[in-house]
Scaffold this motif. Structure first.
Motif, PDB file in Angstrom:
ATOM      1  N   ASP A 235      47.427  50.726  34.016  1.00  0.00           N
ATOM      2  CA  ASP A 235      46.904  50.017  32.831  1.00  0.00           C
ATOM      3  C   ASP A 235      45.635  50.700  32.320  1.00  0.00           C
ATOM      4  O   ASP A 235      45.526  51.037  31.142  1.00  0.00           O
ATOM      5  CB  ASP A 235      46.563  48.557  33.176  1.00  0.00           C
ATOM      6  CG  ASP A 235      47.795  47.710  33.453  1.00  0.00           C
ATOM      7  OD1 ASP A 235      48.896  48.095  32.990  1.00  0.00           O
ATOM      8  OD2 ASP A 235      47.668  46.674  34.128  1.00  0.00           O
TER       9      ASP A 235
ATOM     10  N   ASP B  75      48.578  42.147  36.982  1.00  0.00           N
ATOM     11  CA  ASP B  75      47.483  43.049  36.606  1.00  0.00           C
ATOM     12  C   ASP B  75      46.648  43.448  37.823  1.00  0.00           C
ATOM     13  O   ASP B  75      46.105  44.559  37.869  1.00  0.00           O
ATOM     14  CB  ASP B  75      46.600  42.388  35.531  1.00  0.00           C
ATOM     15  CG  ASP B  75      47.336  42.246  34.198  1.00  0.00           C
ATOM     16  OD1 ASP B  75      48.345  42.956  33.998  1.00  0.00           O
ATOM     17  OD2 ASP B  75      46.910  41.424  33.363  1.00  0.00           O
TER      18      ASP B  75
ATOM     19  N   ILE C 250      37.626  43.878  33.461  1.00  0.00           N
ATOM     20  CA  ILE C 250      36.665  43.031  32.741  1.00  0.00           C
ATOM     21  C   ILE C 250      35.616  42.480  33.708  1.00  0.00           C
ATOM     22  O   ILE C 250      34.421  42.464  33.407  1.00  0.00           O
ATOM     23  CB  ILE C 250      37.408  41.904  31.986  1.00  0.00           C
ATOM     24  CG1 ILE C 250      38.247  42.519  30.852  1.00  0.00           C
ATOM     25  CG2 ILE C 250      36.429  40.871  31.420  1.00  0.00           C
ATOM     26  CD1 ILE C 250      39.257  41.586  30.234  1.00  0.00           C
TER      27      ILE C 250
ATOM     28  N   ASP D 195      39.365  36.989  25.415  1.00  0.00           N
ATOM     29  CA  ASP D 195      40.285  37.899  24.713  1.00  0.00           C
ATOM     30  C   ASP D 195      41.481  38.222  25.614  1.00  0.00           C
ATOM     31  O   ASP D 195      42.630  38.243  25.169  1.00  0.00           O
ATOM     32  CB  ASP D 195      39.582  39.229  24.362  1.00  0.00           C
ATOM     33  CG  ASP D 195      38.427  39.030  23.389  1.00  0.00           C
ATOM     34  OD1 ASP D 195      38.500  38.094  22.578  1.00  0.00           O
ATOM     35  OD2 ASP D 195      37.455  39.806  23.445  1.00  0.00           O
ATOM     36  N   TYR D 196      41.172  38.485  26.877  1.00  0.00           N
ATOM     37  CA  TYR D 196      42.220  38.823  27.842  1.00  0.00           C
ATOM     38  C   TYR D 196      43.196  37.659  28.028  1.00  0.00           C
ATOM     39  O   TYR D 196      44.423  37.837  27.994  1.00  0.00           O
ATOM     40  CB  TYR D 196      41.562  39.222  29.168  1.00  0.00           C
ATOM     41  CG  TYR D 196      42.508  39.325  30.338  1.00  0.00           C
ATOM     42  CD1 TYR D 196      43.352  40.424  30.492  1.00  0.00           C
ATOM     43  CD2 TYR D 196      42.562  38.311  31.302  1.00  0.00           C
ATOM     44  CE1 TYR D 196      44.223  40.514  31.569  1.00  0.00           C
ATOM     45  CE2 TYR D 196      43.421  38.397  32.384  1.00  0.00           C
ATOM     46  CZ  TYR D 196      44.260  39.498  32.519  1.00  0.00           C
ATOM     47  OH  TYR D 196      45.120  39.573  33.581  1.00  0.00           O
TER      48      TYR D 196
ATOM     49  N   GLU E 143      46.708  43.744  22.377  1.00  0.00           N
ATOM     50  CA  GLU E 143      46.505  44.692  23.471  1.00  0.00           C
ATOM     51  C   GLU E 143      46.316  46.103  22.918  1.00  0.00           C
ATOM     52  O   GLU E 143      45.450  46.861  23.370  1.00  0.00           O
ATOM     53  CB  GLU E 143      47.696  44.646  24.426  1.00  0.00           C
ATOM     54  CG  GLU E 143      47.488  45.495  25.660  1.00  0.00           C
ATOM     55  CD  GLU E 143      48.562  45.251  26.702  1.00  0.00           C
ATOM     56  OE1 GLU E 143      48.540  44.185  27.341  1.00  0.00           O
ATOM     57  OE2 GLU E 143      49.437  46.132  26.866  1.00  0.00           O
TER      58      GLU E 143
ATOM     59  N   ARG F 204      36.812  37.905  28.810  1.00  0.00           N
ATOM     60  CA  ARG F 204      37.894  37.220  29.525  1.00  0.00           C
ATOM     61  C   ARG F 204      38.741  36.407  28.562  1.00  0.00           C
ATOM     62  O   ARG F 204      39.955  36.312  28.707  1.00  0.00           O
ATOM     63  CB  ARG F 204      37.320  36.246  30.563  1.00  0.00           C
ATOM     64  CG  ARG F 204      36.755  36.917  31.776  1.00  0.00           C
ATOM     65  CD  ARG F 204      36.439  35.876  32.837  1.00  0.00           C
ATOM     66  NE  ARG F 204      35.561  36.462  33.838  1.00  0.00           N
ATOM     67  CZ  ARG F 204      35.548  36.106  35.129  1.00  0.00           C
ATOM     68  NH1 ARG F 204      36.328  35.134  35.553  1.00  0.00           N
ATOM     69  NH2 ARG F 204      34.740  36.694  35.967  1.00  0.00           N
TER      70      ARG F 204
ATOM     71  N   THR G  12      42.376  45.065  31.930  1.00  0.00           N
ATOM     72  CA  THR G  12      42.856  43.785  32.439  1.00  0.00           C
ATOM     73  C   THR G  12      41.716  43.096  33.200  1.00  0.00           C
ATOM     74  O   THR G  12      40.599  43.610  33.262  1.00  0.00           O
ATOM     75  CB  THR G  12      44.085  43.995  33.346  1.00  0.00           C
ATOM     76  OG1 THR G  12      43.703  44.880  34.399  1.00  0.00           O
ATOM     77  CG2 THR G  12      45.250  44.594  32.554  1.00  0.00           C
ATOM     78  N   LEU G  13      42.035  41.942  33.797  1.00  0.00           N
ATOM     79  CA  LEU G  13      40.981  41.130  34.405  1.00  0.00           C
ATOM     80  C   LEU G  13      40.087  41.891  35.389  1.00  0.00           C
ATOM     81  O   LEU G  13      38.854  41.771  35.294  1.00  0.00           O
ATOM     82  CB  LEU G  13      41.596  39.875  35.055  1.00  0.00           C
ATOM     83  CG  LEU G  13      40.601  38.836  35.556  1.00  0.00           C
ATOM     84  CD1 LEU G  13      39.674  38.345  34.448  1.00  0.00           C
ATOM     85  CD2 LEU G  13      41.334  37.649  36.185  1.00  0.00           C
TER      86      LEU G  13
ATOM     87  N   ARG H  85      45.492  37.312  25.108  1.00  0.00           N
ATOM     88  CA  ARG H  85      46.488  38.379  25.097  1.00  0.00           C
ATOM     89  C   ARG H  85      47.624  38.113  26.087  1.00  0.00           C
ATOM     90  O   ARG H  85      48.796  38.251  25.750  1.00  0.00           O
ATOM     91  CB  ARG H  85      45.788  39.665  25.537  1.00  0.00           C
ATOM     92  CG  ARG H  85      45.800  40.762  24.545  1.00  0.00           C
ATOM     93  CD  ARG H  85      44.717  41.766  24.849  1.00  0.00           C
ATOM     94  NE  ARG H  85      44.720  42.286  26.204  1.00  0.00           N
ATOM     95  CZ  ARG H  85      43.650  42.850  26.792  1.00  0.00           C
ATOM     96  NH1 ARG H  85      42.503  42.945  26.128  1.00  0.00           N
ATOM     97  NH2 ARG H  85      43.732  43.311  28.016  1.00  0.00           N
TER      98      ARG H  85
ATOM     99  N   GLY I  90      35.593  43.663  25.134  1.00  0.00           N
ATOM    100  CA  GLY I  90      36.559  42.562  25.222  1.00  0.00           C
ATOM    101  C   GLY I  90      36.168  41.583  26.325  1.00  0.00           C
ATOM    102  O   GLY I  90      35.743  41.991  27.408  1.00  0.00           O
TER     103      GLY I  90
END
Lengths: 342, 342
Positions: free
Chosen positions: A251, A233, A262, A183-184, A170, A181, A258-259, A187, A179
């Motif tokens: 955030d 998130d 993204i 990668d998210y 992160e 999804r 975060t999602l 994490r 980055g």
């Protein structure tokens, strides 16, 4: 940083809304007595330590929340006859691991408040916080050793490794608009779902259930953890600053994509205020535009649909288990923690 | 803080004097090939990790010193026939644990340099240092799990706990002139001797020797670790700043009262510059007088006699074992590390 998620968790854990809190208490009903014993064992940890360490431990242990993770461990041990002793020991360990990670997260984030109390770092300095975090991590591992099960012990150590690598990812991914999804998901697995998974899997393994059932409970913990973090998130973009107790879009303001962010980037990879923010961190107008884009109802809906998918998978995992009071509770916990049922 | 001891260790580890360095290499001779494999396994840890984490790991693992602790583990496994596999895995773990503790110590002390290289914190920030330290602690625990021995796994977790409580005790005891020798021994056990003890004990347990021999090797590691730390604390008052690479009396200047300071206080509890320093931290004239008192030859001699006693006990422990190449090496290691033989 983890604090965003963690402070939301803290909110849930420590009864910020009566509705959520009473829902959790109801869901815990079958293991209420066991949770009281777990809590008592946590509070005993300061006994016999040096005065300074004891003071630090009392402070940290006193911030224990509603104990979602130990409850999951205990409930997951209810699918095979056993005396519950090892699951209780494991429940102490998972709560300690969670507390240790919060102490180090607060240190990393220079947080001043956790669950309405001053953090260790803000009172005794970050140095003491690093060391007491290490002490609590190690103590959690000693408890796991008391279960005598090498599979569970190993999984536990892997979880600590995944927690720290999730946080490092992160940190490394801040303001990186490339980055994905995937990668998210990697994490949030590391920082949240790994410990949820370990909480349920270890309860199952220690109870002595079959591999199929261990696998079902493992999947339950994993999917609940993923749904929990995604819901968290999403929440970061909802409500007013007053309701949330911190700025909406917190955030994003720290570069953590975060999602929702993204998804917003996926929809318009060319001209996008989220990307502009990554290029010009700290610009308040760009931040406001980026937050607004993430709050778009279709972005929010798409993110919620992803959370719903994990929620559904968590419930599906439970469907593979025999129906009993514990299964009802684990099901109830999904609803209470993630807020919807698909 | 631990850095004082650790940087001395680093000095020993990384060949600050040809004599010490070649002595260590000689003492390692029987396990030289095994140590190379341990080193290779350490360097492999960065493989497959995210780029940021891999970069941090390469940096930390590249600072590996001469590997005193893994050598002790390997040599301690030579008193019973075994294929050496589990001892090698354990040797990786003890070195990782040592490295993780150095990363967190440097973070706590805001140290800029370790073994001639910039610290993680000074390059990537303290936040990254806290998390990569956690990652390495957890990785060390995963290696211990690979030994499959719950006794060793448990002892390892207790060691992490003792390391952090030793450091916290040192922090809490800064400028406390009422601290006793017993407080001091407890502290240096936690911060140094505990891991030495675990290094030798685990090698012995994993080789499958009898309880008597495990106990002898446990005593060896404990006593060597105590002697090593006391010798280190004495060294802090000896030589010139140029020779030591840091100011003479560095511990005392940070309020850390080691054995020479405690002896100096015992001799004159009424009118004493060490006590005056505790009451007026930071006064350079008082510090100079306090250092001079600790450097008094009779104070130094008494402190050395305490170290000699532990050295003697370490050698006595070895005398209970069959004589073989490994025992000769462990004996040699005492001489090389602590510098005298009683």
């Amino acid at each position: 940083m983890h604090t965003e998620a963690a402070s939301r968790q803290a909110g849930l854990d420590s009864a910020d809304t009566t509705k959520t809190s009473s829902g959790i208490v109801d869901a815990y009903a079958p293991v209420a007595d066991q949770l009281l014993r777990v809590r008592a064992r946590l509070l005993e940890l300061a006994d016999g330590q040096s005065p300074f360490l004891a003071e630090l431990l009392v402070h940290v242990l006193d911030t224990t929340g509603k104990g979602i993770r130990p409850a999951i461990t205990l409930l997951s041990s209810w699918f095979h006859p056993n005396d519950g002793t090892r699951a209780e020991t494991m429940a102490v360990a998972v709560e300690l691991l969670h507390l240790a990670s919060l102490v180090h997260d607060d240190t990393v984030d220079n947080a001043l408040i956790r669950r309405g109390k001053a953090t260790v770092g803000s009172i005794w300095g970050r140095n003491a916080a690093v060391l007491v975090g290490d002490f609590i991590f190690a103590t959690s591992a000693v408890f796991v050793c008391d279960t005598g099960n090498v599979r569970v012990i190993r999984r536990f150590s892997e979880t600590i490794r995944e927690l720290s690598s999730g946080e490092l990812d992160e940190m490394a991914g801040a303001y990186n608009y490339r980055g994905t999804r995937e990668d998210y998901f990697k994490r949030i697995y590391g920082k949240t779902a790994s410990l949820f998974r370990t909480s349920s899997e270890s309860g199952a393994v220690l109870s002595g259930v079959s591999d199929d059932q261990v696998s079902a409970l493992n999947d339950y913990g994993y999917n609940l953890g993923m749904a929990f973090q995604i819901a968290d998130d999403i929440l970061d973009f909802q409500g007013s600053a007053e309701e949330a107790g911190k700025p909406v879009g917190n955030d994003l303001s720290q570069g953590v994509l975060t999602l929702p962010a993204i998804i917003a980037i996926e929809r318009n990879p060319e001209d996008n205020p989220v990307i502009a923010l990554c290029r010009r961190p700290g610009d308040p107008e760009v931040l406001a535009a980026a937050v607004e884009l993430c709050q778009d109802s279709s972005v929010m809906d798409e993110a919620s649909a992803v959370a719903d998918r994990y929620t559904w998978l968590a419930l599906e995992s439970l469907a593979q288990l025999e129906r009993n009071t514990a299964r009802d509770s684990l099901e109830e916990l999904v609803t209470v923690l993630v807020g919807r049922r698909s």
